[in-house]
Scaffold this motif. Structure first.
Motif, PDB file in Angstrom:
ATOM      1  N   LYS A   1       1.460   9.954  -7.648  1.00 56.87           N
ATOM      2  CA  LYS A   1       1.807   8.536  -7.515  1.00 56.87           C
ATOM      3  C   LYS A   1       2.092   7.921  -8.883  1.00 56.87           C
ATOM      4  O   LYS A   1       3.088   7.212  -9.078  1.00 56.87           O
ATOM      5  N   LEU A   2       1.221   8.213  -9.848  1.00 55.85           N
ATOM      6  CA  LEU A   2       1.407   7.675 -11.194  1.00 55.85           C
ATOM      7  C   LEU A   2       2.671   8.221 -11.844  1.00 55.85           C
ATOM      8  O   LEU A   2       3.334   7.527 -12.626  1.00 55.85           O
ATOM      9  N   SER A   3       3.018   9.470 -11.509  1.00 56.09           N
ATOM     10  CA  SER A   3       4.250  10.055 -12.051  1.00 56.09           C
ATOM     11  C   SER A   3       5.470   9.289 -11.554  1.00 56.09           C
ATOM     12  O   SER A   3       6.411   9.023 -12.324  1.00 56.09           O
ATOM     13  N   LYS A   4       5.467   8.937 -10.268  1.00 55.70           N
ATOM     14  CA  LYS A   4       6.577   8.157  -9.707  1.00 55.70           C
ATOM     15  C   LYS A   4       6.649   6.779 -10.362  1.00 55.70           C
ATOM     16  O   LYS A   4       7.739   6.286 -10.699  1.00 55.70           O
ATOM     17  N   ILE A   5       5.484   6.157 -10.545  1.00 53.49           N
ATOM     18  CA  ILE A   5       5.444   4.819 -11.144  1.00 53.49           C
ATOM     19  C   ILE A   5       5.919   4.874 -12.593  1.00 53.49           C
ATOM     20  O   ILE A   5       6.683   4.008 -13.058  1.00 53.49           O
ATOM     21  N   LYS A   6       5.489   5.918 -13.302  1.00 53.91           N
ATOM     22  CA  LYS A   6       5.887   6.073 -14.701  1.00 53.91           C
ATOM     23  C   LYS A   6       7.397   6.293 -14.816  1.00 53.91           C
ATOM     24  O   LYS A   6       8.067   5.726 -15.699  1.00 53.91           O
ATOM     25  N   SER A   7       7.952   7.108 -13.913  1.00 49.76           N
ATOM     26  CA  SER A   7       9.393   7.364 -13.920  1.00 49.76           C
ATOM     27  C   SER A   7      10.167   6.082 -13.667  1.00 49.76           C
ATOM     28  O   SER A   7      11.187   5.802 -14.333  1.00 49.76           O
ATOM     29  N   TRP A   8       9.691   5.282 -12.721  1.00 47.59           N
ATOM     30  CA  TRP A   8      10.340   4.002 -12.418  1.00 47.59           C
ATOM     31  C   TRP A   8      10.259   3.050 -13.618  1.00 47.59           C
ATOM     32  O   TRP A   8      11.227   2.383 -13.976  1.00 47.59           O
ATOM     33  N   ALA A   9       9.097   3.028 -14.267  1.00 46.28           N
ATOM     34  CA  ALA A   9       8.915   2.136 -15.419  1.00 46.28           C
ATOM     35  C   ALA A   9       9.864   2.527 -16.558  1.00 46.28           C
ATOM     36  O   ALA A   9      10.470   1.640 -17.198  1.00 46.28           O
ATOM     37  N   ASN A  10      10.003   3.819 -16.815  1.00 47.87           N
ATOM     38  CA  ASN A  10      10.907   4.270 -17.877  1.00 47.87           C
ATOM     39  C   ASN A  10      12.360   3.907 -17.563  1.00 47.87           C
ATOM     40  O   ASN A  10      13.132   3.495 -18.446  1.00 47.87           O
ATOM     41  N   LYS A  11      12.718   4.079 -16.307  1.00 45.88           N
ATOM     42  CA  LYS A  11      14.085   3.768 -15.866  1.00 45.88           C
ATOM     43  C   LYS A  11      14.373   2.279 -16.024  1.00 45.88           C
ATOM     44  O   LYS A  11      15.422   1.877 -16.535  1.00 45.88           O
TER      45      LYS A  11
ATOM     46  N   PRO B   1       9.574  -4.525  -4.356  1.00 48.32           N
ATOM     47  CA  PRO B   1       8.567  -4.543  -3.282  1.00 48.32           C
ATOM     48  C   PRO B   1       8.157  -3.132  -2.836  1.00 48.32           C
ATOM     49  O   PRO B   1       7.002  -2.895  -2.482  1.00 48.32           O
ATOM     50  N   ALA B   2       9.135  -2.195  -2.851  1.00 41.18           N
ATOM     51  CA  ALA B   2       8.799  -0.810  -2.490  1.00 41.18           C
ATOM     52  C   ALA B   2       7.825  -0.224  -3.503  1.00 41.18           C
ATOM     53  O   ALA B   2       6.893   0.522  -3.154  1.00 41.18           O
ATOM     54  N   LEU B   3       8.051  -0.561  -4.791  1.00 40.93           N
ATOM     55  CA  LEU B   3       7.124  -0.097  -5.825  1.00 40.93           C
ATOM     56  C   LEU B   3       5.736  -0.718  -5.615  1.00 40.93           C
ATOM     57  O   LEU B   3       4.709  -0.059  -5.797  1.00 40.93           O
ATOM     58  N   GLU B   4       5.717  -1.974  -5.220  1.00 38.44           N
ATOM     59  CA  GLU B   4       4.435  -2.639  -4.949  1.00 38.44           C
ATOM     60  C   GLU B   4       3.672  -1.903  -3.854  1.00 38.44           C
ATOM     61  O   GLU B   4       2.462  -1.676  -3.953  1.00 38.44           O
ATOM     62  N   ASP B   5       4.386  -1.528  -2.800  1.00 31.80           N
ATOM     63  CA  ASP B   5       3.751  -0.769  -1.714  1.00 31.80           C
ATOM     64  C   ASP B   5       3.187   0.562  -2.221  1.00 31.80           C
ATOM     65  O   ASP B   5       2.097   0.984  -1.813  1.00 31.80           O
ATOM     66  N   LEU B   6       3.948   1.212  -3.118  1.00 32.98           N
ATOM     67  CA  LEU B   6       3.490   2.484  -3.678  1.00 32.98           C
ATOM     68  C   LEU B   6       2.202   2.291  -4.479  1.00 32.98           C
ATOM     69  O   LEU B   6       1.251   3.071  -4.347  1.00 32.98           O
ATOM     70  N   VAL B   7       2.186   1.245  -5.306  1.00 33.99           N
ATOM     71  CA  VAL B   7       0.997   0.976  -6.135  1.00 33.99           C
ATOM     72  C   VAL B   7      -0.211   0.656  -5.260  1.00 33.99           C
ATOM     73  O   VAL B   7      -1.348   1.051  -5.572  1.00 33.99           O
ATOM     74  N   LEU B   8       0.017  -0.034  -4.165  1.00 33.97           N
ATOM     75  CA  LEU B   8      -1.086  -0.461  -3.299  1.00 33.97           C
ATOM     76  C   LEU B   8      -1.562   0.639  -2.346  1.00 33.97           C
ATOM     77  O   LEU B   8      -2.547   0.451  -1.638  1.00 33.97           O
ATOM     78  N   GLN B   9      -0.869   1.761  -2.313  1.00 29.62           N
ATOM     79  CA  GLN B   9      -1.318   2.863  -1.436  1.00 29.62           C
ATOM     80  C   GLN B   9      -2.733   3.316  -1.812  1.00 29.62           C
ATOM     81  O   GLN B   9      -3.029   3.539  -2.986  1.00 29.62           O
ATOM     82  N   ASP B  10      -3.596   3.438  -0.815  1.00 29.61           N
ATOM     83  CA  ASP B  10      -4.996   3.834  -1.057  1.00 29.61           C
ATOM     84  C   ASP B  10      -5.112   5.352  -0.967  1.00 29.61           C
ATOM     85  O   ASP B  10      -5.399   5.907   0.088  1.00 29.61           O
ATOM     86  N   SER B  11      -4.914   6.005  -2.087  1.00 22.50           N
ATOM     87  CA  SER B  11      -4.989   7.461  -2.115  1.00 22.50           C
ATOM     88  C   SER B  11      -6.427   7.964  -2.005  1.00 22.50           C
ATOM     89  O   SER B  11      -6.665   9.138  -1.728  1.00 22.50           O
ATOM     90  N   ALA B  12      -7.379   7.074  -2.244  1.00 17.87           N
ATOM     91  CA  ALA B  12      -8.785   7.489  -2.271  1.00 17.87           C
ATOM     92  C   ALA B  12      -9.419   7.512  -0.881  1.00 17.87           C
ATOM     93  O   ALA B  12     -10.559   7.941  -0.736  1.00 17.87           O
ATOM     94  N   ALA B  13      -8.682   7.065   0.137  1.00 15.51           N
ATOM     95  CA  ALA B  13      -9.282   6.927   1.461  1.00 15.51           C
ATOM     96  C   ALA B  13      -9.886   8.246   1.968  1.00 15.51           C
ATOM     97  O   ALA B  13     -11.007   8.284   2.482  1.00 15.51           O
ATOM     98  N   GLY B  14      -9.151   9.350   1.807  1.00 18.97           N
ATOM     99  CA  GLY B  14      -9.641  10.640   2.295  1.00 18.97           C
ATOM    100  C   GLY B  14     -10.877  11.097   1.555  1.00 18.97           C
ATOM    101  O   GLY B  14     -11.848  11.559   2.164  1.00 18.97           O
TER     102      GLY B  14
END
Length: 474
Positions: free
Chosen positions: A54-64, A98-111
């Motif tokens: 998830k952080l890799s996707k966010i980082k790629s978007w931020a660089n772009k 907004p799509a990026l916001e949804d990605l950031v808000l995803q709860d990866s820790a739930a499992g």
């Protein structure tokens, strides 16, 4: 022998699965925690992988976006003059961000959290932690180990290296303090200071240690050292309210002590405390002899749970017995029946009136302090029907790397566990009177896992197999 041991362990393990507390009383039970922790680590690593993706996707978007906005902001009007750029800006802000916001808000820790929550109901409790700390202190006392030796993990027969950190040692001292055991509090808090002075990193601070240590030495009657330690604490943390109050209180007590000495016209100077404290006397009269035998000292003879409350007769847990046990019936497994028959043939006694085969596993510092196997309570209802415990047959089902001996203080005898061996003794004289020389104990297990099984033979049914004697001492 291997079949016998493995079958008994399998039968006994079913009982452990129903117990959720007191892990420290059985090494066999604690092995479940190893696998539970391994599963949690795997679950945690899976969560980390998802977070990293998830952080890799966010980082790629931020660089772009950084590259794009640095270009567009340099000439905003010129950039927007191109209709495609104008469209893409609107689209990004309306859809992509907004799509990026949804990605950031995803709860990866739930499992991971769900898995942890399920496992936590089977985790050790505060009682387990205190019990494990007491077990280490028991080993410390019995085998005369200083905290530094234990902290470095320098124990005989150990296969794996294990060391106590500053925070671990602080936990030991705090557990002792909360139990009102100031003797061990002092030793472990001093070990914490020693490791902190050596430069070890920790979350525990010297102020925290001195807070516990100063009050502990005061409780041991060392007013001078309590005052000295409290002054050190105040110098480190002048705003420490409790330390300030204790300092004034200790100074007042010391002044009263001086005035008392002057009024008595005593010329003796105030003694300088050495910081060495005697181990408190406890309830066990043969403590020194018992622990000496556990260490292999003064041995004259060498050879290769629950208890019943003496007042109520009810089975209960006790600090002097640290183990878990289970009773096996003959029809639980054919091996149990064969073991019973073997003990019957060896002893010449009948097992028809004997108690069920008991299997026990000793935990961290597992022990059973000096006791008699025979009943000394005339009101015991079982004595009328089955008679007293005539004899004991004890089987050693595992080797123990260090400690765990069976000792008889009155006889100066010690028997160290060796897998496949057994020890047998009569608890009663031929007259039916208890043989008080049979008072015995299971020494704390220093290193290893101790499995034993035992059979108690009762008087009834043995009348012609072990006839009575003609005198009281026969």
């Amino acid at each position: 022998m291997k079949l016998w041991v493995s079958t008994l362990l399998m039968a006994w393990s079913g009982v452990l699965s129903c117990v959720q507390a007191e892990f420290f009383t059985s090494i066999g039970h604690m092995t479940d925690l190893i696998y539970a922790e391994k599963e949690l680590v795997q679950s945690l690593k899976e969560y980390i992988l998802v977070e990293e993706a998830k952080l890799s996707k966010i980082k790629s978007w931020a660089n772009k976006m950084e590259a794009l906005t640095s270009k567009s902001a340099a000439d905003a009007e010129g950039y927007l003059a191109h209709p495609v750029n104008a469209y893409k800006l609107v689209k990004r802000l309306n859809t992509d961000w907004p799509a990026l916001e949804d990605l950031v808000l995803q709860d990866s820790a739930a499992g991971f959290i769900a898995n942890l929550s399920v496992q936590r109901q089977f985790f050790p409790t505060d009682e387990d932690e205190i019990g494990a700390a007491k077990a280490l202190m028991r080993l410390q006392d019995t085998y005369r180990l200083d905290p530094d030796t234990i902290s470095r993990g320098e124990l005989p027969g150990t296969k794996y290296q294990a060391m106590l950190s500053v925070d671990d040692c602080f936990g030991m001292g705090r557990s002792a303090y909360n139990e009102g055991d100031y003797y061990h509090t002092v030793m472990w808090m001093e070990q914490v200071l020693k490791q902190l002075d050596a430069g070890e990193e920790a979350t525990t601070t010297k102020s925290q240690v001195l807070d516990y240590l100063s009050y502990a030495v005061f409780q041991l009657g060392d007013l001078h050292r309590a005052l000295e330690l409290t002054r050190r604490l105040v110098s480190l943390d002048p705003s420490h309210e409790r330390a300030g109050g204790n300092l004034r209180y200790f100074e007042q007590l010391l002044e009263e002590e001086r005035e008392k000495m002057l009024s008595n016209q005593t010329e003796a100077e105030l003694a300088t405390p050495e910081g060495i404290y005697e181990r408190p006397v406890d309830y066990l009269p043969e403590r020194d002899v018992y622990e000496s035998l556990c260490r292999g000292e003064g041995v004259k003879l060498l050879a290769r749970a629950t208890v019943r409350d003496p007042k109520t007769g009810v089975l209960t847990v006790a600090s002097y017995r640290v183990s878990k046990s289970s009773w096996l019936e003959e029809d639980d497994d054919p091996v149990v029946a064969r073991v019973n028959r073997r003990m019957q043939h060896i002893t010449g006694l009948t097992v028809k009136t004997a108690e069920l085969l008991q299997v026990a596993n000793y935990g961290v510092g597992g022990q059973y302090e000096p006791h008699f196997d025979f009943s000394r309570r005339p009101f015991d209802s079982g004595l009328k029907t089955e008679g007293n415990r005539l004899a004991t047959f004890l089987n050693y089902m595992s080797d123990v790397e260090a400690g765990g001996a069976t000792v008889f203080p009155d006889l100066g005898a010690a028997i160290w566990p060796k897998k496949g061996t057994a020890v047998f003794w009569y608890n009663l004289l031929r007259s039916g009177e208890g043989d008080y020389r049979t008072r015995h104990a299971a020494c704390p297990v220093l290193v290893g896992c101790k499995w034993v099984s035992n059979k108690w033979f009762h008087e009834r049914g043995q009348e012609f197999l072990r006839p009575c004697g003609s005198t009281e001492v026969d």
